[in-house]
Scaffold this motif. Structure first.
Motif, mmCIF file in Angstrom:
data_model
loop_
_atom_site.group_PDB
_atom_site.id
_atom_site.type_symbol
_atom_site.label_atom_id
_atom_site.label_comp_id
_atom_site.label_asym_id
_atom_site.label_seq_id
_atom_site.Cartn_x
_atom_site.Cartn_y
_atom_site.Cartn_z
ATOM 1 N N GLY A 371 0.916 29.739 -65.362
ATOM 2 C CA GLY A 371 1.440 28.418 -66.096
ATOM 3 C C GLY A 371 2.637 28.181 -64.595
ATOM 4 O O GLY A 371 2.496 26.201 -64.716
ATOM 5 N N GLY A 372 3.702 28.188 -64.676
ATOM 6 C CA GLY A 372 4.357 28.239 -63.685
ATOM 7 C C GLY A 372 3.785 27.085 -62.641
ATOM 8 O O GLY A 372 4.672 26.244 -62.190
ATOM 9 N N SER A 373 3.347 27.423 -62.172
ATOM 10 C CA SER A 373 2.635 27.151 -59.786
ATOM 11 C C SER A 373 2.229 25.981 -60.696
ATOM 12 O O SER A 373 2.064 24.809 -60.293
ATOM 13 C CB SER A 373 1.782 28.005 -59.616
ATOM 14 O OG SER A 373 -0.158 28.870 -60.679
ATOM 15 N N GLN A 374 1.567 25.405 -62.074
ATOM 16 C CA GLN A 374 0.567 24.399 -62.096
ATOM 17 C C GLN A 374 1.821 23.303 -63.273
ATOM 18 O O GLN A 374 1.791 22.211 -62.727
ATOM 19 C CB GLN A 374 -0.697 24.659 -63.621
ATOM 20 C CG GLN A 374 -1.575 25.429 -63.024
ATOM 21 C CD GLN A 374 -2.423 25.723 -63.676
ATOM 22 O OE1 GLN A 374 -2.104 26.253 -64.815
ATOM 23 N NE2 GLN A 374 -4.099 25.842 -63.223
ATOM 24 N N ALA A 375 2.364 24.157 -63.924
ATOM 25 C CA ALA A 375 3.472 23.720 -64.432
ATOM 26 C C ALA A 375 4.548 22.699 -63.161
ATOM 27 O O ALA A 375 4.750 20.729 -63.330
ATOM 28 C CB ALA A 375 4.047 23.922 -65.568
ATOM 29 N N LEU A 376 4.677 22.802 -62.587
ATOM 30 C CA LEU A 376 6.007 22.610 -61.531
ATOM 31 C C LEU A 376 5.400 22.169 -60.223
ATOM 32 O O LEU A 376 5.750 20.376 -60.296
ATOM 33 C CB LEU A 376 6.424 24.209 -60.743
ATOM 34 C CG LEU A 376 7.496 24.764 -61.517
ATOM 35 C CD1 LEU A 376 8.122 25.955 -60.594
ATOM 36 C CD2 LEU A 376 8.749 24.265 -62.250
ATOM 37 N N SER A 377 4.048 22.202 -60.114
ATOM 38 C CA SER A 377 3.472 21.170 -59.371
ATOM 39 C C SER A 377 2.960 20.178 -59.699
ATOM 40 O O SER A 377 3.002 18.504 -59.168
ATOM 41 C CB SER A 377 1.881 22.083 -58.987
ATOM 42 O OG SER A 377 1.809 23.115 -57.776
ATOM 43 N N ARG A 378 2.818 19.743 -61.455
ATOM 44 C CA ARG A 378 2.911 18.456 -61.893
ATOM 45 C C ARG A 378 4.044 17.722 -62.113
ATOM 46 O O ARG A 378 3.983 16.663 -61.765
ATOM 47 C CB ARG A 378 1.998 18.804 -63.806
ATOM 48 C CG ARG A 378 1.491 17.340 -64.081
ATOM 49 C CD ARG A 378 1.439 17.426 -64.909
ATOM 50 N NE ARG A 378 1.996 18.684 -66.669
ATOM 51 C CZ ARG A 378 1.164 18.846 -67.420
ATOM 52 N NH1 ARG A 378 -0.144 18.554 -67.494
ATOM 53 N NH2 ARG A 378 2.728 20.218 -68.309
ATOM 54 N N SER A 379 4.739 17.962 -62.447
ATOM 55 C CA SER A 379 6.158 17.715 -61.949
ATOM 56 C C SER A 379 6.505 17.115 -61.274
ATOM 57 O O SER A 379 7.334 16.087 -61.184
ATOM 58 C CB SER A 379 7.550 18.493 -62.930
ATOM 59 O OG SER A 379 7.730 19.210 -62.553
ATOM 60 N N LEU A 380 6.641 17.844 -60.269
ATOM 61 C CA LEU A 380 6.993 17.781 -58.914
ATOM 62 C C LEU A 380 6.079 16.721 -58.621
ATOM 63 O O LEU A 380 6.626 15.634 -57.633
ATOM 64 C CB LEU A 380 6.757 18.471 -58.080
ATOM 65 C CG LEU A 380 6.624 18.628 -55.962
ATOM 66 C CD1 LEU A 380 8.235 17.755 -55.682
ATOM 67 C CD2 LEU A 380 6.454 19.736 -55.217
ATOM 68 N N PHE A 381 5.327 16.183 -58.280
ATOM 69 C CA PHE A 381 4.445 15.208 -58.067
ATOM 70 C C PHE A 381 4.795 14.120 -58.779
ATOM 71 O O PHE A 381 4.155 12.708 -58.354
ATOM 72 C CB PHE A 381 2.903 15.525 -58.703
ATOM 73 C CG PHE A 381 1.876 14.191 -57.772
ATOM 74 C CD1 PHE A 381 1.302 14.260 -56.787
ATOM 75 C CD2 PHE A 381 0.974 13.667 -59.097
ATOM 76 C CE1 PHE A 381 0.559 12.561 -56.362
ATOM 77 C CE2 PHE A 381 0.413 12.348 -58.963
ATOM 78 C CZ PHE A 381 -0.401 12.299 -57.132
ATOM 79 N N SER A 382 4.663 14.634 -59.953
ATOM 80 C CA SER A 382 5.340 12.804 -61.114
ATOM 81 C C SER A 382 6.745 12.086 -59.970
ATOM 82 O O SER A 382 7.030 10.677 -60.164
ATOM 83 C CB SER A 382 5.726 13.327 -61.924
ATOM 84 O OG SER A 382 6.753 14.427 -62.699
ATOM 85 N N HIS A 383 7.430 13.073 -59.246
ATOM 86 C CA HIS A 383 8.423 12.311 -58.108
ATOM 87 C C HIS A 383 7.625 11.323 -57.748
ATOM 88 O O HIS A 383 8.435 10.246 -56.605
ATOM 89 C CB HIS A 383 9.469 13.095 -58.040
ATOM 90 C CG HIS A 383 10.295 13.981 -59.231
ATOM 91 N ND1 HIS A 383 11.066 13.487 -59.620
ATOM 92 C CD2 HIS A 383 9.760 15.560 -59.755
ATOM 93 C CE1 HIS A 383 11.348 14.318 -60.779
ATOM 94 N NE2 HIS A 383 10.989 15.472 -60.853
ATOM 95 N N LEU A 384 6.962 12.039 -56.908
ATOM 96 C CA LEU A 384 6.343 11.209 -55.340
ATOM 97 C C LEU A 384 5.097 9.836 -55.792
ATOM 98 O O LEU A 384 4.518 9.375 -54.863
ATOM 99 C CB LEU A 384 4.859 11.925 -54.976
ATOM 100 C CG LEU A 384 6.137 13.383 -54.979
ATOM 101 C CD1 LEU A 384 4.843 14.306 -53.904
ATOM 102 C CD2 LEU A 384 7.178 13.118 -53.841
ATOM 103 N N VAL A 385 4.837 9.689 -57.153
ATOM 104 C CA VAL A 385 4.221 8.591 -57.518
ATOM 105 C C VAL A 385 5.285 7.119 -57.957
ATOM 106 O O VAL A 385 5.934 6.783 -58.795
ATOM 107 C CB VAL A 385 3.172 8.884 -59.375
ATOM 108 C CG1 VAL A 385 2.499 7.615 -59.523
ATOM 109 C CG2 VAL A 385 2.725 10.038 -58.834
ATOM 110 N N PRO A 386 4.594 5.916 -56.957
ATOM 111 C CA PRO A 386 5.172 4.253 -57.182
ATOM 112 C C PRO A 386 4.927 4.282 -58.586
ATOM 113 O O PRO A 386 4.092 3.905 -59.551
ATOM 114 C CB PRO A 386 4.687 3.816 -56.023
ATOM 115 C CG PRO A 386 3.977 4.420 -55.145
ATOM 116 C CD PRO A 386 3.191 6.513 -56.225
ATOM 117 N N ARG A 387 6.686 3.341 -59.007
ATOM 118 C CA ARG A 387 6.081 2.924 -60.157
ATOM 119 C C ARG A 387 4.462 1.606 -60.842
ATOM 120 O O ARG A 387 4.878 1.486 -59.534
ATOM 121 C CB ARG A 387 7.652 2.428 -60.643
ATOM 122 C CG ARG A 387 7.652 1.504 -62.276
ATOM 123 C CD ARG A 387 9.175 1.513 -62.342
ATOM 124 N NE ARG A 387 9.222 -0.291 -61.822
ATOM 125 C CZ ARG A 387 9.242 -1.367 -62.001
ATOM 126 N NH1 ARG A 387 9.186 -2.155 -62.726
ATOM 127 N NH2 ARG A 387 9.454 -1.854 -60.858
#
Length: 460
Positions: A371-387
């Motif tokens: 769960g942690g590896s998947q959840a943190l990957s998702r949240s980390l990617f959300s910072h890399l997405v242009p608005r």
């Protein structure tokens, strides 16, 4: 017409309304995770394999479309095929969502198509392996498309510093529902005779009930999440894609999105790393029951309780790794989990047959990092997405998450087809975690966040 209450970044401005949307968002994980656990991880692999073996020729092969396929490889190949279908559908859905601002109707279509296909698995019996493969392809592809649209809400419902926690809570909701339904499945399956059911009928009820659960609880996020109006700068899209309509417009939007993503090479570097290591994660999840039943000789009750253990500990792991990320950063925490995944596969290769205690120990280790590896990957990617590109970029992310995870099942299936050994198949997956570790370690995430035009959190 709903008033625009979003801030300049597209997030809900009112904190109370934002929390309400977050709670609704959690419930989609609660709805669809039952498919991942009860269907994909526990029941469908061994059951579809048994159906295929019943239809196999004396050499152990079935012949879909005239192609000789070892019955034991059919499930892995079907998973791989479903994800190829998802590759074609997800970018189109993401482009349409960002162009129109209407993610919710598309989420509803994908969710209910997947739920209907899963419910239809009740009719999988006898030698109907082609029906099983078809329903699996439809359900798994729909699941992937819906997850891409669902994940795209994260940047819009959570502030940057909230995302690790919000994403982790979503995974925790999902694992909670998976554990709850597995308890009910275990009661039904282990006591099927007392209910007047055959073992096969009990399995088919467990498969179909997962589809019903998915459909019923998907109503909660569909009521609480809301679509954002498309702002003029965003509706223009990338490279003039706003002038296109229909299917042709979707493909042009896809090409424009891929061109746009080349302007963010650090975001693409993270996606490549995630594609590689998550391919290994998804393959372990989908093939674990096959490995346990066919190679280790474990019965279905043992497999159900092992996956139940994974679900319970995954809640703890998702929340615990979310806390670790606040101290050490998401990137370092994910890297640590990849080292644990590699050790898990090595231990699995040497696991003795007919020893459920050791299998439970391995399941516990998987639960703590899954769960942690998947959840943190998702949240980390959300910072890399242009608005303004959330759905399009999360479609690419979901292609990495599930849509391009066809390679792992294909490698697993080919390894078994060539060697006849599931141990060789399982150890072949180590390369995904080792290569993913190296690729992620090379990504400068703070610079990647800034390059995407987003505020850089204090610790990431």
């Amino acid at each position: 017409m709903t008033a625009d209450t979003t801030d300049p970044e597209g997030r809900t401005a009112d904190p109370a309304e934002r929390r309400r949307e977050q709670r609704g968002w959690y419930f989609y994980d609660f709805a669809c995770s039952v498919y991942s656990t009860s269907v994909l991880t526990v029941f469908l692999g061994p059951y579809l394999t048994s159906v295929a073996k019943a239809a196999a020729d004396p050499e152990g092969f079935v012949h879909p479309l005239g192609i000789p396929v070892r019955a034991g490889s059919l499930f892995a190949y079907s998973v791989s095929a479903s994800l190829v279908v998802a590759v074609l559908a997800m970018p189109l859905a993401g482009a349409a969502a960002d162009r129109t601002g209407r993610k919710k109707p598309l989420l509803a279509v994908a969710a209910y198509l997947g739920a209907a296909a899963t419910t239809g698995m009740f009719f999988l019996e006898g030698q109907r392996y082609l029906l099983g493969a078809f329903l699996l392809i439809v359900a798994n592809a729909s699941f992937a498309v819906a997850m891409a649209l669902y994940n795209a809400y994260l940047p819009q419902i959570a502030e940057p510093d909230e995302r690790d926690a919000v994403s982790s809570r979503g995974w925790a909701f999902g694992y909670t529902s998976g554990a709850l339904v597995l308890v009910l499945d275990l009661v039904l399956y282990s006591g099927h005779e007392s209910f007047g059911l055959t073992e096969g009928t009990a399995v088919r009820i467990c498969l179909a009930s997962a589809g019903l659960w998915w459909g019923v609880f998907a109503l909660v996020p569909l009521r609480r999440l809301r679509d954002r109006p498309v702002r003029p700068a965003e509706s223009a899209g990338a490279e003039g894609a706003e002038d296109t309509e229909g299917a042709v417009g979707g493909w042009r939007q896809l090409v424009a999105t891929l061109k746009d993503m080349r302007r963010h090479p650090l975001t693409l570097s993270f996606l490549l790393a995630y594609l590689v290591y998550n391919d290994g994660v998804q393959t372990v999840i989908s093939q674990a029951s096959i490995y346990g039943s066919e190679e280790l000789g474990l019965d279905q009750t043992t497999l159900i309780t092992a996956v139940l253990l994974v679900q319970v500990l995954a809640v703890v792991g998702a929340l615990g790794m979310g806390r670790m990320a606040r101290s050490y950063g998401a990137k370092r925490t994910i890297l640590g989990s990849l080292a644990v995944w590699t050790a898990i596969l090595a231990a699995g290769y040497f696991l003795p047959a007919g020893a459920p205690v050791f299998f439970y120990c391995l399941a516990a280790a998987i639960g703590l990092v899954l769960g942690g590896s998947q959840a943190l990957s998702r949240s980390l990617f959300s910072h890399l997405v242009p608005r303004g590109k959330e759905a399009e970029y999360f479609s690419a992310y979901e292609m990495s998450d599930r849509g391009l995870s066809w390679l792992g099942p294909l490698v697993f299936g080919l390894a078994y087809q060539l060697t006849g050994s599931y141990r060789d198949a399982i150890i072949s997956l180590v390369i995904f975690f080792a290569a993913g570790f190296v690729l992620l370690a090379r990504v400068p995430v703070r610079r990647a966040v800034a390059a995407a035009g987003n505020p850089v959190p204090d610790r990431i």
